[in-house]
Design an enzyme around this catalytic site. Structure first.
Site, PDB file in Angstrom:
ATOM      1  N   ARG A  88      68.739  45.113  62.457  1.00  0.00           N
ATOM      2  CA  ARG A  88      69.401  46.105  61.614  1.00  0.00           C
ATOM      3  C   ARG A  88      70.313  45.377  60.625  1.00  0.00           C
ATOM      4  NH1 ARG A  88      71.780  51.174  62.872  1.00  0.00           N
ATOM      5  NH2 ARG A  88      72.393  52.157  60.896  1.00  0.00           N
ATOM      6  N   LYS A 137      61.143  54.139  65.067  1.00  0.00           N
ATOM      7  CA  LYS A 137      62.232  53.220  65.429  1.00  0.00           C
ATOM      8  C   LYS A 137      61.639  51.816  65.425  1.00  0.00           C
ATOM      9  CE  LYS A 137      65.795  52.060  68.739  1.00  0.00           C
ATOM     10  NZ  LYS A 137      65.585  50.613  68.463  1.00  0.00           N
TER      11      LYS A 137
END
Length: 532
Positions: free
Chosen positions: A233, A228
């Site tokens: 994003r 992660k």
């Protein structure tokens, strides 16, 4: 405006999801096109820009109500909302103004070039021609502070019920850089504009935090695990000979990351990649951390110095479109295989990488890899079901984030400030300090993590133990100790402590711990050396 105000009231007066959907659907069926387009914009977070400062609104409202400004300021924290406070203290209207929602917004925008006298006159006329509920909505149009208890997902569900258009299709149409200024109801909702769809991203698939044992997910081989990453994003789109980089917050970031040009040049038309924008150290093959990326986020143009200090790379997670075909319904492992093939032959100079899968074939081994995630510059692991489609929004079962436990440090509260909204009468925003010899050094603020009952108890304590006041801020005796949780730590010359925390919040109130046992500035610096 009357109908939209009625909708706002109805949404505020119920917590029942189905009733909220029904109220919005009725409004979307009957409102004029311009009004319902603005309603969709407001309910999806697209607010008109603020045309008048809140300080002027406070002053004008106090004058119109015939009360002193100090009395208005006393009322405001009790009500907890500026727009509602103004609507309540004003005298009853002397006449009725019948203007539509879109008409009011157009009138407010026409004030952009007006002086304060003209703005004041317009606002006072509006207040005198609207009943309290419509005044409240009018004030919200000025301040932009909408909180209607409705998510965009719920609004889209209502829109689907009103129009008969598939909810997933509407979710896609509402993505991107649209506003009522550059589209209309037919172009956005009921029609199809091929040119507009060229730049439009897909709704992002989001993950829930893993809240069960990983073994309960079933066979390990049914899941792909990857790090992660802690970046931004985004979706990279190459269509119609042009390219676009969108953030998860639907913000167009293309100009902020000129490195994308080299990536787009290497991709064929009809390609959409979901990934993470990272500041990347190409020498070590590791991310530089979010702190290095952050200075680039708020800039429209990036100076050469920042480009050199924090070169950007996109870590690719998924392939959503290939050769113009929407791949989202295909299984994740099939999409990833296509993505791997696409990236396999790209030159090293192209700053686009496939997020590596973690090749550990049992859950225990994967847990050990998760424990070492910070050593790789990651926040934990992502778990993705190999057979899953790419869904819109947050859905349990197919994507999980298995984050590391947060970093924690014990600190003492030294300042307190009242919250806003329903917590306007409570002290909820606190400043914390650590020891530096005999002194206390402030290092972070936090306002979440406690229960309402704890906030009420602390509020009573703050009022009894205030030592000084600085406007709305109270200095308090350094006696209450809290465990502060945070996701990362970075050097910060702007802060007296020399550090800044990422996503700080109060994990718990340490009633068992005296101030003498809170952490020291040296403890913070040691964490910075280890995790910064």
């Amino acid at each position: 405006m009357k109908d939209f105000a009625a909708l706002v009231t109805a949404l505020d007066q119920t917590t029942r999801t189905n009733l909220k959907v029904a109220e919005m659907a009725d409004y979307f069926r009957t409102a004029p096109d311009d009004d319902r387009l603005w309603a969709v914009a407001l309910l999806s977070g697209r607010r008109p820009r603020r045309s008048i400062t809140t300080n002027k609104l406070r002053l004008w409202a106090a004058e119109a109500a015939g009360i002193a400004l100090w009395l208005f300021e006393t009322c405001y924290p009790v009500v907890g909302d500026l727009s509602e406070t103004i609507a309540l203290i004003l005298p009853a209207p002397t006449h009725r103004i019948e203007t539509s929602l879109s008409g009011w917004i157009a009138d407010l925008r026409a004030l952009d070039g007006a002086d304060d006298a003209a703005r004041r006159a317009f606002v006072l006329r509006a207040w005198d021609g609207l009943p309290p509920v419509e005044r409240f909505v009018f004030n919200k149009l000025i301040t932009g502070g909408w909180r209607m208890g409705v998510s965009q997902k719920l609004m889209t569900r209502a829109l689907a019920a009103a129009t008969g258009i598939d909810q997933a299709e509407l979710t896609h149409r509402l993505m991107g850089d649209w506003s009522p200024d550059n589209t209309d109801w037919a172009g956005l909702i009921t029609g199809h504009d091929p040119a507009a769809s060229l730049s439009r991203p897909y709704p992002f698939a989001l993950a829930h935090q893993l809240d069960l044992a990983p073994e309960d997910l079933g066979e390990r081989d049914h899941w792909l695990a990857e790090d992660k990453w802690d970046g931004i994003r985004g979706q990279l789109i190459k269509r119609g000979g042009d390219y676009y980089l969108w953030s998860r917050g639907e913000e167009l970031m293309t100009d902020r990351f000129p490195e994308v040009a080299a990536i787009a040049a290497a991709l064929p038309d009809g390609t959409v990649i979901d990934g993470e924008v990272l500041a990347w150290d190409h020498a070590t093959g590791r991310p530089l951390g979010f702190a290095k990326l952050q200075p680039r986020i708020g800039r429209k143009t990036v100076p050469k110095r920042l480009l050199a200090e924090a070169p950007a790379l996109i870590m690719a997670y998924d392939l959503l479109e290939w050769q113009g075909d929407d791949l989202r319904a295909r299984p994740f492992d099939a999409r990833r295989a296509l993505l791997a093939g696409l990236l396999r032959d790209l030159p090293e100079t192209v700053p686009l990488r496939l997020s590596p899968a973690i090749a550990v074939h049992d859950w225990a081994g994967l847990a050990a890899m998760r424990a070492k995630a910070r050593d790789r510059g990651a926040e934990g692991l992502m778990l993705k079901r190999c057979a899953a489609p790419y869904h819109a929004g947050r859905r349990r079962g197919d994507i999980w984030k298995w984050k590391l436990d947060p970093l924690t440090i014990d600190a003492v509260m030294i300042y307190a400030q009242a919250g806003s909204g329903r917590r306007a009468t409570l002290y909820t925003d606190f400043t914390f300090a650590v020891r530096d010899g005999a002194a206390l050094v402030p290092f972070t603020k936090a306002y979440s993590g406690l229960t309402d009952a704890e906030f009420r108890e602390i509020t009573t304590w703050v009022r009894a133990h205030t030592t000084d006041r600085f406007g709305p801020v109270r200095a308090v005796r350094p006696e209450l100790v809290f465990e502060i949780a945070f996701e990362g730590i970075q050097a910060s010359p702007r802060h007296k402590s020399g550090v800044a925390l990422r996503f700080p919040r109060m994990l718990r109130w340490r009633r068992d711990k005296p101030v003498a046992e809170v952490a020291s500035l040296d403890d913070l610096k040691a964490m910075l050396a280890q995790f910064g």
